[in-house]
Design a protein around this motif. Structure first.
Motif, short mmCIF file in Angstrom:
data_model
loop_
_atom_site.label_atom_id
_atom_site.label_comp_id
_atom_site.label_asym_id
_atom_site.label_seq_id
_atom_site.Cartn_x
_atom_site.Cartn_y
_atom_site.Cartn_z
N LYS A 1 -6.80 -0.55 5.92
CA LYS A 1 -8.15 -1.02 5.27
C LYS A 1 -8.02 -2.47 4.66
O LYS A 1 -8.47 -3.22 4.79
CB LYS A 1 -8.52 -0.07 4.19
CG LYS A 1 -9.25 1.13 4.82
CD LYS A 1 -9.65 2.21 3.64
CE LYS A 1 -10.02 3.27 4.02
NZ LYS A 1 -10.51 4.21 3.00
N SER B 1 0.79 -1.22 0.00
CA SER B 1 -0.04 0.12 0.01
C SER B 1 0.80 1.13 -0.04
O SER B 1 2.02 1.05 0.65
CB SER B 1 -0.90 -0.14 1.31
OG SER B 1 -1.75 -0.99 1.21
N ASP C 1 -7.55 -4.89 7.58
CA ASP C 1 -8.73 -5.05 8.18
C ASP C 1 -9.78 -6.04 7.46
O ASP C 1 -10.62 -6.84 8.34
CB ASP C 1 -9.73 -3.83 8.34
CG ASP C 1 -9.32 -2.94 9.55
OD1 ASP C 1 -8.31 -3.53 10.36
OD2 ASP C 1 -9.66 -1.73 9.29
N ARG C 2 -9.38 -6.56 6.25
CA ARG C 2 -10.10 -7.41 5.74
C ARG C 2 -9.57 -8.94 6.08
O ARG C 2 -10.37 -9.95 5.52
CB ARG C 2 -10.23 -7.41 4.08
CG ARG C 2 -10.63 -6.17 3.56
CD ARG C 2 -10.65 -6.01 2.11
NE ARG C 2 -9.25 -6.38 1.52
CZ ARG C 2 -8.51 -5.93 0.45
NH1 ARG C 2 -9.10 -4.73 -0.12
NH2 ARG C 2 -7.44 -6.27 -0.16
N GLU D 1 -3.51 4.60 5.57
CA GLU D 1 -4.69 4.40 5.73
C GLU D 1 -5.15 3.34 4.98
O GLU D 1 -6.12 2.62 5.27
CB GLU D 1 -5.53 5.88 5.28
CG GLU D 1 -7.04 5.68 5.24
CD GLU D 1 -7.70 6.87 4.70
OE1 GLU D 1 -8.74 6.81 4.14
OE2 GLU D 1 -7.01 8.12 4.94
N THR D 2 -4.45 3.00 3.74
CA THR D 2 -5.09 2.13 2.82
C THR D 2 -4.36 0.63 3.44
O THR D 2 -5.06 -0.38 3.31
CB THR D 2 -4.34 2.19 1.47
OG1 THR D 2 -5.02 3.73 0.97
CG2 THR D 2 -4.63 1.04 0.46
#
Length: 75
Positions: free
Chosen positions: A22, A14, A25-26, A18-19
């Motif tokens: 995210k 990434s 989190d998956r 922030e990316t």
């Protein structure tokens, strides 16, 4: 061993924190966010490519270029 591409063509990275959060989190289980010293890697001849969906790609990230900046458990 650092970050390995495993069954993929490249290691997927990434471009910003922030990316990275995210994406992490998956996943289920422990998430570890690394900061990568890309300047040092480029200086040593490593290549990076950017995909059409803004994912950064490289063949391998050796441990000496990794710094843990965040860890936590996901459900």
């Amino acid at each position: 061993q650092g970050l390995l591409k495993m069954n993929r063509l490249y290691v997927h990275l990434s471009g910003d924190l922030e990316t990275a959060i995210k994406v992490a989190d998956r996943r289920v289980g422990e998430k570890i966010i690394y900061e990568i010293d890309t300047a040092a890697m480029i200086k040593e001849g490593y290549k990076f490519f950017q995909s059409v969906n803004n994912v950064w790609l490289t063949d391998h990230v050796p441990p000496k270029f990794l710094k843990i900046i965040s860890t936590q458990k996901n459900r």
